[in-house]
Scaffold this motif. Structure first.
Motif, PDB file in Angstrom:
ATOM      1  N   LYS A   1       1.200  -1.093   0.459  1.00 38.99           N
ATOM      2  CA  LYS A   1       0.237  -0.452  -0.058  1.00 38.99           C
ATOM      3  C   LYS A   1       1.002   1.590   0.258  1.00 38.99           C
ATOM      4  CE  LYS A   1      -4.059  -2.071   2.731  1.00 38.99           C
ATOM      5  NZ  LYS A   1      -3.890  -2.174   4.187  1.00 38.99           N
ATOM      6  N   ILE A   2       0.155   2.469  -0.166  1.00 39.28           N
ATOM      7  CA  ILE A   2       1.198   3.821  -0.117  1.00 39.28           C
ATOM      8  C   ILE A   2      -0.350   4.601   0.321  1.00 39.28           C
ATOM      9  CG2 ILE A   2       2.915   3.175  -1.894  1.00 39.28           C
ATOM     10  CD1 ILE A   2       0.696   5.475  -4.333  1.00 39.28           C
ATOM     11  N   HIS A   3       0.686   6.153   0.768  1.00 39.59           N
ATOM     12  CA  HIS A   3      -0.566   6.625   1.090  1.00 39.59           C
ATOM     13  C   HIS A   3      -0.805   7.838  -0.102  1.00 39.59           C
ATOM     14  CE1 HIS A   3       0.998   6.558   5.892  1.00 39.59           C
ATOM     15  NE2 HIS A   3       1.882   6.844   4.931  1.00 39.59           N
ATOM     16  N   GLU A   4      -1.702   8.040   0.788  1.00 36.64           N
ATOM     17  CA  GLU A   4      -2.915   8.822  -0.223  1.00 36.64           C
ATOM     18  C   GLU A   4      -1.937  10.347  -1.585  1.00 36.64           C
ATOM     19  OE1 GLU A   4      -5.526  11.735   1.634  1.00 36.64           O
ATOM     20  OE2 GLU A   4      -5.888  12.492  -0.323  1.00 36.64           O
ATOM     21  N   TYR A   5      -1.223  10.562  -0.871  1.00 38.94           N
ATOM     22  CA  TYR A   5      -0.695  11.755  -1.115  1.00 38.94           C
ATOM     23  C   TYR A   5       0.666  11.952  -1.852  1.00 38.94           C
ATOM     24  CZ  TYR A   5       4.141  10.815   1.736  1.00 38.94           C
ATOM     25  OH  TYR A   5       4.630  10.547   1.885  1.00 38.94           O
ATOM     26  N   GLN A   6       0.716  10.036  -2.315  1.00 38.06           N
ATOM     27  CA  GLN A   6       2.298   9.638  -3.358  1.00 38.06           C
ATOM     28  C   GLN A   6       0.981   9.069  -4.135  1.00 38.06           C
ATOM     29  OE1 GLN A   6       3.071   6.223  -0.015  1.00 38.06           O
ATOM     30  NE2 GLN A   6       5.398   7.306   0.297  1.00 38.06           N
ATOM     31  N   ALA A   7       0.175   8.195  -4.239  1.00 39.63           N
ATOM     32  CA  ALA A   7      -1.257   8.535  -4.615  1.00 39.63           C
ATOM     33  C   ALA A   7      -1.394   9.403  -5.515  1.00 39.63           C
ATOM     34  CB  ALA A   7      -2.452   6.781  -4.494  1.00 39.63           C
ATOM     35  N   LYS A   8      -1.600  10.131  -5.452  1.00 42.84           N
ATOM     36  CA  LYS A   8      -1.943  12.081  -6.169  1.00 42.84           C
ATOM     37  C   LYS A   8      -0.073  11.969  -7.117  1.00 42.84           C
ATOM     38  CE  LYS A   8      -5.893  13.150  -3.645  1.00 42.84           C
ATOM     39  NZ  LYS A   8      -6.391  13.793  -2.452  1.00 42.84           N
ATOM     40  N   GLU A   9       0.977  11.954  -6.328  1.00 47.19           N
ATOM     41  CA  GLU A   9       2.348  12.499  -7.284  1.00 47.19           C
ATOM     42  C   GLU A   9       2.007  11.527  -8.474  1.00 47.19           C
ATOM     43  OE1 GLU A   9       4.382  14.044  -6.901  1.00 47.19           O
ATOM     44  OE2 GLU A   9       3.022  15.598  -5.357  1.00 47.19           O
ATOM     45  N   ILE A  10       1.581   9.898  -8.375  1.00 43.61           N
ATOM     46  CA  ILE A  10       1.733   9.274  -9.363  1.00 43.61           C
ATOM     47  C   ILE A  10       0.318   9.440 -10.555  1.00 43.61           C
ATOM     48  CG2 ILE A  10       1.166   6.753 -10.357  1.00 43.61           C
ATOM     49  CD1 ILE A  10       2.725   5.908  -7.216  1.00 43.61           C
ATOM     50  N   PHE A  11      -0.853   9.755  -9.638  1.00 40.91           N
ATOM     51  CA  PHE A  11      -1.832  10.471 -10.157  1.00 40.91           C
ATOM     52  C   PHE A  11      -1.529  11.769 -11.607  1.00 40.91           C
ATOM     53  CE2 PHE A  11      -5.776   9.425  -7.915  1.00 40.91           C
ATOM     54  CZ  PHE A  11      -5.365   7.984  -8.146  1.00 40.91           C
ATOM     55  N   LYS A  12      -0.737  12.549 -11.013  1.00 40.11           N
ATOM     56  CA  LYS A  12      -0.635  14.174 -12.120  1.00 40.11           C
ATOM     57  C   LYS A  12       0.868  13.153 -12.514  1.00 40.11           C
ATOM     58  CE  LYS A  12       0.042  16.914  -7.756  1.00 40.11           C
ATOM     59  NZ  LYS A  12       1.305  17.408  -7.240  1.00 40.11           N
ATOM     60  N   GLN A  13       1.512  12.747 -12.247  1.00 35.11           N
ATOM     61  CA  GLN A  13       2.491  11.864 -13.741  1.00 35.11           C
ATOM     62  C   GLN A  13       1.544  11.721 -14.795  1.00 35.11           C
ATOM     63  OE1 GLN A  13       5.021   8.713 -12.293  1.00 35.11           O
ATOM     64  NE2 GLN A  13       5.642  10.270 -10.139  1.00 35.11           N
ATOM     65  N   TYR A  14       0.248  10.838 -14.746  1.00 36.26           N
ATOM     66  CA  TYR A  14      -0.228  10.779 -15.465  1.00 36.26           C
ATOM     67  C   TYR A  14      -1.511  10.779 -16.259  1.00 36.26           C
ATOM     68  CZ  TYR A  14       2.059   5.420 -15.396  1.00 36.26           C
ATOM     69  OH  TYR A  14       2.368   4.618 -15.666  1.00 36.26           O
ATOM     70  N   GLY A  15      -1.631  12.228 -16.076  1.00 36.71           N
ATOM     71  CA  GLY A  15      -2.079  13.476 -16.201  1.00 36.71           C
ATOM     72  C   GLY A  15      -3.756  13.641 -15.336  1.00 36.71           C
TER      73      GLY A  15
END
Ligand code: GDP
Ligand code: MN
Length: 376
Positions: free
Chosen positions: A2-16
């Motif tokens: 698992k990862i944290h929400e803030y980390q997942a959102k960093e990855i979301f940004k990379q994917y637009g």
């Protein structure tokens, strides 16, 4: 993993995938500076490996600076109690620009083992009551099993959104699917995925779980692991190369082979008890590994007894018995230890244990094991 929400959102940004502006805060003395940089209204969010934070007081919207400072310091010092994850000490908060919500959608990708395919799930009734929707209005939740190329529109159309919003939602779905495939995610969930008052699509929450077996090819993801959030016993087991899962019962078990470990847990249940753990020491366990496994078992404070169930195929029973004897002598284990061994050199193994001067109950088969465990 698992990862944290803030980390997942960093990855979301990379994917637009759109996410609100935010800043992570880990220290009480940084709160003021962080709130200042985001401005108000803002949302304060506990960063813990748990869902249902909103309902547990871990997500709060602040309209002004005064409330933002108050909520931030409260949440950063709280122990969050949720039905999903039990008690979790909060060590980090995300301070996020508050978004004006027009509508909350739900979107996720999961791995469907029955169909052996990734499944896309979407609903126009997202938000904190998605579980209730799943029970009361299952017809509001749409699923699409992805066998080949992913065309989200065929499912998104069923939501009855405007064509502009449908297209933006489809773009987010395609981006999230790309992430799932490229990063080997087993679960990707956005709840809520919101339609803002400005008619944009934005992820207000983000949950990603990754396939542990694929982590060797995702160094970036591995670096995101937060050891503070993991069960300490499970973390120790990972480091020792043991296949261990902490459970709630009182009978510790040590078994070679995952199938046998599952069957052993059934046996414990038949005896009217609950397993304290799942532990597969594998086929070629060394005596060091057996001792380490024992260390792990006895650091469980709920432990009432240990049940060792070994099929000696590659691992010889006499070899196992030596390891167990040494571990128990070295670690001064006092709780009852029940041993069932079957297979290569089982008589020699039983002799070693019976002549060790230590207290073992060597049982001849599983029926006897059940009787002994029942009488504990
Ligand atoms: P969860 O309860 O752990 O799933 O946490 P979420 O991140 O989903 O937050 C819970 C709820 O807070 C969401 O369903 C939203 O209704 C609300 N929320 C989160 N961020 C915002 C925001 O920026 N603006 C508004 N108005 N509500 C928000
Ligand atoms: Mn959520």
């Amino acid at each position: 993993m698992k990862i944290h929400e803030y980390q997942a959102k960093e990855i979301f940004k990379q994917y637009g995938i759109n996410v609100p502006n935010s800043i992570l805060c880990e220290k009480l003395e940084d709160i003021e500076k962080c709130v200042q940089s985001i401005g108000t209204p803002c949302v304060i969010k506990a960063q813990v490996y748990s869902g249902a934070r909103g309902k547990s007081g871990g997500v709060k919207i602040a309209q002004n600076k005064e409330n933002a400072l108050k909520y931030a310091s409260e949440i950063l010092s709280m122990v969050l109690v949720s039905p999903q994850a039990g008690m979790k000490k909060v060590n980090k908060i995300l301070i996020e620009n508050a978004v004006d919500i027009q509508k909350e959608l739900y979107m996720s990708f999961t791995f469907d083992r029955t169909n052996e395919a990734v499944t896309f799930i979407i609903s126009e009734q997202g938000g904190m009551d998605i579980e209730e929707t799943a029970v009361k209005n299952p017809e509001k939740i749409f699923k699409q099993v992805i066998y080949d190329t992913f065309y989200p529109m065929e499912t998104i159309e069923k939501l009855g959104l405007s064509s502009d919003i449908s297209e933006k939602t489809a773009k987010a779905a395609e981006a999230l699917y790309k992430l799932v495939i490229e990063k080997d995610a087993l679960l990707a969930e956005i709840n809520p995925l919101v339609i803002t008052k400005q008619n944009e699509i934005m992820a207000l929450d983000a949950k990603l779980n990754f396939d542990d077996n694929a982590l060797f090819r995702h160094e970036d993801i591995l670096l995101m692991k937060d050891e503070k959030e993991e069960n300490p016993l499970e973390l120790q087991a990972q480091k020792l190369g043991l296949n261990y899962i902490k459970l709630d019962g009182t009978i510790g078990c040590m078994v070679n082979g995952a199938g046998l470990a599952m069957a052993t847990m059934d046996i414990i249940k038949l005896a009217g008890k609950e397993a304290a753990n799942f532990l597969d020491v594998g086929g070629g366990a060394s005596s060091e590994k057996i001792e380490n496994a024992f260390k792990l078992l006895i650091s469980d404070k709920n432990l009432e007894a240990v049940f060792i169930n070994i099929f000696g195929g590659i691992l010889r029973c006499d070899f196992l018995a030596e390891g167990v004897k040494n571990a128990i002598a070295n670690l001064k284990i006092e709780c009852p230890v029940i041993v069932r061994m079957e297979g290569t050199n089982k008589e020699a193994g039983a002799d070693i244990l019976n002549n060790s001067g230590l207290k073992f109950t060597v049982v001849k088969d599983l029926n006897e094991a059940i009787e002994v465990i029942r009488k504990l």
